[in-house]
Design a protein around this motif. Sequence first.
Motif, PDB file in Angstrom:
ATOM      1  N   ALA A 285       0.830  -1.211   0.000  1.00 55.29           N
ATOM      2  CA  ALA A 285       0.000   0.000   0.000  1.00 55.29           C
ATOM      3  C   ALA A 285       0.863   1.259   0.000  1.00 55.29           C
ATOM      4  N   GLU A 286       1.997   1.196   0.710  1.00 56.01           N
ATOM      5  CA  GLU A 286       2.891   2.356   0.756  1.00 56.01           C
ATOM      6  C   GLU A 286       3.623   2.539  -0.581  1.00 56.01           C
ATOM      7  N   ILE A 287       3.948   1.412  -1.229  1.00 54.41           N
ATOM      8  CA  ILE A 287       4.576   1.521  -2.559  1.00 54.41           C
ATOM      9  C   ILE A 287       3.626   2.229  -3.512  1.00 54.41           C
ATOM     10  N   LEU A 290       3.372   6.050  -2.440  1.00 54.19           N
ATOM     11  CA  LEU A 290       4.566   6.872  -2.627  1.00 54.19           C
ATOM     12  C   LEU A 290       5.089   6.852  -4.054  1.00 54.19           C
ATOM     13  N   TYR A 291       4.963   5.695  -4.701  1.00 53.27           N
ATOM     14  CA  TYR A 291       5.536   5.536  -6.049  1.00 53.27           C
ATOM     15  C   TYR A 291       4.486   4.911  -6.991  1.00 53.27           C
ATOM     16  N   PRO A 292       3.425   5.619  -7.271  1.00 47.92           N
ATOM     17  CA  PRO A 292       2.325   5.037  -8.066  1.00 47.92           C
ATOM     18  C   PRO A 292       2.770   4.550  -9.445  1.00 47.92           C
ATOM     19  N   LYS A 293       3.800   5.147 -10.006  1.00 41.66           N
ATOM     20  CA  LYS A 293       4.267   4.718 -11.333  1.00 41.66           C
ATOM     21  C   LYS A 293       5.041   3.394 -11.275  1.00 41.66           C
ATOM     22  N   GLU A 310      14.301  -0.001  -9.687  1.00 41.45           N
ATOM     23  CA  GLU A 310      13.875   1.348  -9.297  1.00 41.45           C
ATOM     24  C   GLU A 310      13.432   1.383  -7.834  1.00 41.45           C
ATOM     25  N   LEU A 311      12.741   0.326  -7.393  1.00 41.56           N
ATOM     26  CA  LEU A 311      12.303   0.279  -6.000  1.00 41.56           C
ATOM     27  C   LEU A 311      13.493   0.184  -5.057  1.00 41.56           C
ATOM     28  N   LEU A 312      14.513  -0.580  -5.443  1.00 39.06           N
ATOM     29  CA  LEU A 312      15.719  -0.659  -4.621  1.00 39.06           C
ATOM     30  C   LEU A 312      16.410   0.695  -4.552  1.00 39.06           C
ATOM     31  N   HIS A 461      -1.946  -3.237   5.133  1.00 38.21           N
ATOM     32  CA  HIS A 461      -1.154  -2.427   4.204  1.00 38.21           C
ATOM     33  C   HIS A 461      -1.138  -2.984   2.782  1.00 38.21           C
ATOM     34  N   LEU A 462      -2.318  -3.399   2.319  1.00 35.56           N
ATOM     35  CA  LEU A 462      -2.469  -3.837   0.935  1.00 35.56           C
ATOM     36  C   LEU A 462      -3.285  -2.811   0.162  1.00 35.56           C
ATOM     37  N   PRO A 463      -2.989  -2.596  -1.121  1.00 37.14           N
ATOM     38  CA  PRO A 463      -3.714  -1.597  -1.919  1.00 37.14           C
ATOM     39  C   PRO A 463      -5.130  -2.039  -2.246  1.00 37.14           C
TER      40      PRO A 463
END
Length: 518
Positions: A285-287, A290-293, A310-312, A461-463
């Motif tokens: 959910a936080e990903i 914070l980083y919708p793309k 990119e996430l790393l 914390h799941l979207p």
Amino acid sequence: MKQLKILWTDDEIDLLKPHIIFLKEKGFDVVTASNGDDAIELVKKESFDLIFLDENMPGLSGLQTLNMIKAEKPEIPVIMITKSEEENIMDEAIGSKIADYLIKPVNPRQILLSIKKNIDTKRLISEKALSSYQSDFGKIGIKISEAKSFDDWAELYKKITYWELELEENKDSGMQEVLQMQKNEANNGFGKFIQKNYESWFSKKDVDKPLLSPNLFKERIFPVLDKGEKVFVLIIDNFRYDQWKLIQPLISDYFNVENEEVYCSILPTATQYARNAVFAGLMPAEIERLYPKLWLNDEEEGGKNLKEKELLEKQLARFGKKYKYNYEKVNHLKIGEKIVENIQDLLNNQLNVLVYNYIDMLSHARTEIEMIRELANDEPAYRSLTLSWFKHSPLFTLIKELQKEKVKIFITTDHGTIRVNNPVKVIGDKNTSTNLRYKNGKSLNYNPKEVFGIKNPENIHLPKSHLSTSYIFALNNDFLAYPNNYNYYVNYYKNTFQHGGVSMEEMIIPFVKLSPNN
């Protein structure tokens, strides 16, 4: 117990009659040959459990006869008997895979010990393992009923895995069924534990919770890097604890296990969620927030794990880490070989992260390809394929090469996998996710007693794709099946390896720190 059959080949076989009589009195069936040619013909025609072979014979020598026997029946243990202790002869014999050797003159006690060592060892070990498990059975049952924490369940899973591997060669199918029943009982208990405690791991600060996917880099890897160590993180997708224990002996020739632990994969135990959480250092959910793309939900088109690098990068930046690093995903042989070729370039980095997708591809291939189903028709066969792959993989080659360097290696995974066989009916609309071990959607219809249901995904914390999105997770060895075309669906997916749900195999996964033993 069947009578064991021995072939004794010696050009002075008449002088060995006292030994032959001794063995026959001990209950062995002994066949004799006086030369290599006769021995080879006998091996072709008859079945033997063990062969005694004289090294120094006229005509075909002992070593020549040995090589021809091994070409014909490589599985038969051969004990070489020789007058000579010359090193080159013994080296050649051992290189030809003799089981043992004796120096003439031999005595009956030596012969009997060698037979027991080479024939009875497997049987004695098997009987000992069976007896030990029988005595441990009750203790495991008590631990299942008393387990209260994740650590308790982790120790239980390790114990059950130990017995799975110990009893694998045992032919007592009844005892293996008992072990499987006990494992199912443990998984049922673990499922209840997760249903009761999982949400609290995210809602309470002082709760006793395990190491979870988003915390791997922060709590385990960054501290080692901050000491100036060079680190290789090897993430093997779909890699279970039992598979780790299978390859551990191979690795121990090159690296010491500095620390072996297990951690808990987040739910869903699927690559899209668990591995993205590892790389981002965040829950899904936080990903997304914070980083919708860099995040795609289940119903959206496109690859769900294409943004790991990119996430790393984002995680390193958030924690102010400026390590020189490299990320690679290995999903076919040539990429793995290229990594080995470029090892010196990799050693210029402080951090190298390599994702190996073979086991994940194997589990999917087993579902879709009939031949792979037959090759991996049960758990031991599935483990065997994993071991065979690893022995001949560029990954093992890389590990052997890294032994020469001052590096630390972490071997881990994002989730495990479980062989499913019990269908559970669920109904959803056309946008419901397709995974067999979890579903998310806005109109799921199911029996709440059969699954772990989460009405409010934000609690873990799941979207959410929609305001009414909920998640359900399959338990133990269940899989989620639609009523439409139900029988075909069930027959196709029964006994396949799946991930995404709640089981010890999927959630309790290895995290191992290695240092070179040079």
